[in-house]
Design a protein around this motif. Sequence first.
Motif, PDB file in Angstrom:
ATOM      1  N   ASP A   1       0.364  -4.891  -1.020  1.00 35.10           N
ATOM      2  CA  ASP A   1      -0.382  -5.518  -2.113  1.00 35.10           C
ATOM      3  C   ASP A   1      -1.383  -6.544  -1.595  1.00 35.10           C
ATOM      4  OD1 ASP A   1       0.537  -4.109  -4.242  1.00 35.10           O
ATOM      5  OD2 ASP A   1       2.061  -5.567  -4.849  1.00 35.10           O
ATOM      6  N   TYR A   2      -1.030  -7.266  -0.536  1.00 33.05           N
ATOM      7  CA  TYR A   2      -1.971  -8.233   0.032  1.00 33.05           C
ATOM      8  C   TYR A   2      -3.178  -7.508   0.621  1.00 33.05           C
ATOM      9  CZ  TYR A   2      -3.892 -12.001   2.899  1.00 33.05           C
ATOM     10  OH  TYR A   2      -4.728 -12.934   3.479  1.00 33.05           O
ATOM     11  N   LEU A   3      -2.962  -6.400   1.316  1.00 35.18           N
ATOM     12  CA  LEU A   3      -4.075  -5.642   1.887  1.00 35.18           C
ATOM     13  C   LEU A   3      -4.958  -5.037   0.794  1.00 35.18           C
ATOM     14  CD1 LEU A   3      -2.185  -3.901   4.818  1.00 35.18           C
ATOM     15  CD2 LEU A   3      -3.802  -5.803   4.979  1.00 35.18           C
ATOM     16  N   ARG A   4      -4.349  -4.666  -0.323  1.00 37.86           N
ATOM     17  CA  ARG A   4      -5.146  -4.129  -1.441  1.00 37.86           C
ATOM     18  C   ARG A   4      -6.107  -5.179  -1.988  1.00 37.86           C
ATOM     19  NH1 ARG A   4       0.039  -1.696  -2.871  1.00 37.86           N
ATOM     20  NH2 ARG A   4      -0.091   0.552  -2.463  1.00 37.86           N
TER      21      ARG A   4
ATOM     22  N   SER B   1      -6.013 -16.217  -3.775  1.00 37.90           N
ATOM     23  CA  SER B   1      -5.552 -16.332  -2.388  1.00 37.90           C
ATOM     24  C   SER B   1      -4.646 -15.180  -1.983  1.00 37.90           C
ATOM     25  CB  SER B   1      -4.809 -17.652  -2.177  1.00 37.90           C
ATOM     26  OG  SER B   1      -3.570 -17.648  -2.896  1.00 37.90           O
ATOM     27  N   GLY B   2      -4.048 -14.497  -2.967  1.00 35.25           N
ATOM     28  CA  GLY B   2      -3.118 -13.415  -2.658  1.00 35.25           C
ATOM     29  C   GLY B   2      -1.711 -13.871  -2.380  1.00 35.25           C
ATOM     30  N   PHE B   3      -1.428 -15.154  -2.536  1.00 37.43           N
ATOM     31  CA  PHE B   3      -0.094 -15.671  -2.220  1.00 37.43           C
ATOM     32  C   PHE B   3       0.987 -14.994  -3.063  1.00 37.43           C
ATOM     33  CE2 PHE B   3       3.256 -18.889  -3.138  1.00 37.43           C
ATOM     34  CZ  PHE B   3       3.828 -18.925  -1.882  1.00 37.43           C
ATOM     35  N   SER B   4       0.662 -14.674  -4.315  1.00 38.51           N
ATOM     36  CA  SER B   4       1.646 -14.042  -5.189  1.00 38.51           C
ATOM     37  C   SER B   4       2.007 -12.640  -4.711  1.00 38.51           C
ATOM     38  CB  SER B   4       1.121 -13.983  -6.627  1.00 38.51           C
ATOM     39  OG  SER B   4      -0.045 -13.166  -6.696  1.00 38.51           O
ATOM     40  N   ARG B   5       1.208 -12.075  -3.818  1.00 32.65           N
ATOM     41  CA  ARG B   5       1.468 -10.733  -3.291  1.00 32.65           C
ATOM     42  C   ARG B   5       2.253 -10.779  -1.980  1.00 32.65           C
ATOM     43  NH1 ARG B   5      -3.677  -7.064  -4.690  1.00 32.65           N
ATOM     44  NH2 ARG B   5      -4.450  -8.148  -6.537  1.00 32.65           N
ATOM     45  N   LEU B   6       2.626 -11.944  -1.554  1.00 37.58           N
ATOM     46  CA  LEU B   6       3.293 -12.140  -0.268  1.00 37.58           C
ATOM     47  C   LEU B   6       4.684 -12.728  -0.461  1.00 37.58           C
ATOM     48  CD1 LEU B   6       0.183 -13.694   1.475  1.00 37.58           C
ATOM     49  CD2 LEU B   6       1.231 -11.526   2.170  1.00 37.58           C
ATOM     50  N   GLN B   7       5.512 -12.596   0.545  1.00 32.16           N
ATOM     51  CA  GLN B   7       6.832 -13.209   0.559  1.00 32.16           C
ATOM     52  C   GLN B   7       7.066 -13.841   1.913  1.00 32.16           C
ATOM     53  OE1 GLN B   7       9.637 -10.115  -0.483  1.00 32.16           O
ATOM     54  NE2 GLN B   7       9.333 -10.433  -2.676  1.00 32.16           N
ATOM     55  N   ARG B   8       7.834 -14.925   1.926  1.00 29.96           N
ATOM     56  CA  ARG B   8       8.117 -15.620   3.182  1.00 29.96           C
ATOM     57  C   ARG B   8       9.222 -14.917   3.965  1.00 29.96           C
ATOM     58  NH1 ARG B   8       8.349 -20.145  -0.545  1.00 29.96           N
ATOM     59  NH2 ARG B   8       6.444 -21.416  -0.444  1.00 29.96           N
TER      60      ARG B   8
ATOM     61  N   GLN C   1      -6.143   2.570  -0.958  1.00 29.84           N
ATOM     62  CA  GLN C   1      -5.508   1.944  -2.119  1.00 29.84           C
ATOM     63  C   GLN C   1      -4.084   2.458  -2.281  1.00 29.84           C
ATOM     64  OE1 GLN C   1      -5.966  -0.378  -4.255  1.00 29.84           O
ATOM     65  NE2 GLN C   1      -8.138  -0.831  -4.470  1.00 29.84           N
ATOM     66  N   ALA C   2      -3.886   3.746  -2.076  1.00 29.71           N
ATOM     67  CA  ALA C   2      -2.551   4.326  -2.221  1.00 29.71           C
ATOM     68  C   ALA C   2      -1.632   3.898  -1.084  1.00 29.71           C
ATOM     69  CB  ALA C   2      -2.651   5.853  -2.266  1.00 29.71           C
ATOM     70  N   THR C   3      -2.163   3.887   0.142  1.00 29.34           N
ATOM     71  CA  THR C   3      -1.363   3.525   1.323  1.00 29.34           C
ATOM     72  C   THR C   3      -2.223   2.668   2.241  1.00 29.34           C
ATOM     73  OG1 THR C   3      -0.307   5.719   1.152  1.00 29.34           O
ATOM     74  CG2 THR C   3       0.153   4.428   3.138  1.00 29.34           C
ATOM     75  N   PRO C   4      -2.236   1.349   2.028  1.00 31.30           N
ATOM     76  CA  PRO C   4      -3.144   0.481   2.810  1.00 31.30           C
ATOM     77  C   PRO C   4      -2.913   0.507   4.311  1.00 31.30           C
ATOM     78  CG  PRO C   4      -2.356  -0.659   0.854  1.00 31.30           C
ATOM     79  CD  PRO C   4      -1.547   0.604   0.971  1.00 31.30           C
ATOM     80  N   VAL C   5      -1.719   0.923   4.761  1.00 31.29           N
ATOM     81  CA  VAL C   5      -1.430   0.895   6.199  1.00 31.29           C
ATOM     82  C   VAL C   5      -1.676   2.257   6.850  1.00 31.29           C
ATOM     83  CG1 VAL C   5       0.238  -0.967   5.940  1.00 31.29           C
ATOM     84  CG2 VAL C   5       1.023   1.414   5.820  1.00 31.29           C
ATOM     85  N   ARG C   6      -2.194   3.230   6.118  1.00 32.58           N
ATOM     86  CA  ARG C   6      -2.404   4.564   6.679  1.00 32.58           C
ATOM     87  C   ARG C   6      -3.420   4.520   7.806  1.00 32.58           C
ATOM     88  NH1 ARG C   6      -3.531   8.729   3.129  1.00 32.58           N
ATOM     89  NH2 ARG C   6      -4.489   9.913   4.834  1.00 32.58           N
ATOM     90  N   SER C   7      -3.284   5.432   8.756  1.00 30.52           N
ATOM     91  CA  SER C   7      -4.249   5.490   9.850  1.00 30.52           C
ATOM     92  C   SER C   7      -5.554   6.114   9.354  1.00 30.52           C
ATOM     93  CB  SER C   7      -3.678   6.311  11.012  1.00 30.52           C
ATOM     94  OG  SER C   7      -3.425   7.643  10.594  1.00 30.52           O
ATOM     95  N   VAL C   8      -6.647   5.655   9.935  1.00 32.60           N
ATOM     96  CA  VAL C   8      -7.975   6.153   9.584  1.00 32.60           C
ATOM     97  C   VAL C   8      -8.665   6.568  10.879  1.00 32.60           C
ATOM     98  CG1 VAL C   8     -10.211   5.582   8.571  1.00 32.60           C
ATOM     99  CG2 VAL C   8      -8.117   4.652   7.567  1.00 32.60           C
TER     100      VAL C   8
END
Length: 353
Positions: free
Chosen positions: A26-29, A8-15, A55-62
């Motif tokens: 990490d969630y986007l990866r 689920s990716g929950f371990s990669r998230l924080q509240r 992978q290196a920068t999931p939020v980078r513009s494309v």
Amino acid sequence: MQDFWPSSGFSRLQRNPRGWLPPTDDYLRLFLGRPELALLPESCAAEQALHADLQATPVRSVSEDQLLALQDADARESYGLFLRFRDGLLDAGTLEAYYLGLFRSGSISIPPLFIDLLAQAIVRNLLDDVTDAYEVRAAEMLFRPQRISTEDGQVLAGDRDRLDMLNDHGGLGDFGRFLAEAKAPLRSIEMQVLSDSNAPDYWPASERHSFLLDLTHEINNDLSHGLVLTMTRARSGLKALARVLEKWVQHFLGVAVTIRPLQKVDDEAWRWHVGLDIDATALLNDLYEGREVEAERMQRLLSLFRLDFEQPQEMRADVAGKPVYLGLMMNADRVLRLKPQNLLVNLPLRAPV
């Protein structure tokens, strides 16, 4: 506390302070590793470079040119959908805000897969401290379609994809054989009905979606003279689902509700209803409008529920204090696709001041 649904990716998230989940790199990866975006031996150099950059920068513009450089049309489409999803998620700020905004907007621009993955992570969050395997198994229904079987008065829900995979690969044959063997020891079969005796086995197997859930209603025995004795099912999947839906509403909308399964609606002042899936919505609309409903459709209705607001002042003034009736129904192919978003956009909430 138990761990479950690691994918689920929950371990990669924080509240955040509200308890909602801001997206992380990490969630986007996690999405970049899914089959839809994972690299293949035949992936072109442009796709390999784009994948490595994300992978290196999931939020980078494309840029559009980077997408057009991908030689495979399916890859271009998959990356385009991912970037639309990613950008919407980042703009919304949390998984919950994005999920809620999608359905309130009335314009769904991402594939159902992304919606289900969002729902899984969100439900994993709100059930983090739950130790009841029935409740967690029932929560799978919010993001995974179920095949329904009705045998000898028993209603069982099994994960559709799991059952289809077993059937396609020879496994145990058709669904009837799964049900017939569901009382055998765990080692000798692929699917079992969740019970108190095997509930501890659910947690390490949660990712396999290999347990059937009993959705059979309680049995009412008429003792005559106007007395009805309810034979309570000790571990009801319907009750577990009701608890999950209560948490779902509280988490998103901040209102406390109680939900309980019903066998029928006996309310001349019926004012509001919400279908928990497409078929139940259509059926409840027809019943509310007094239209005749075919027997075959009625037989596909799995359960009704009654939802009550703990604080009636949080409801619309014209229905304040009235119950909201919910319906759960399989389609003609005996598949249940629960749509938990219906509870978020169709409850009679008081308009914000």
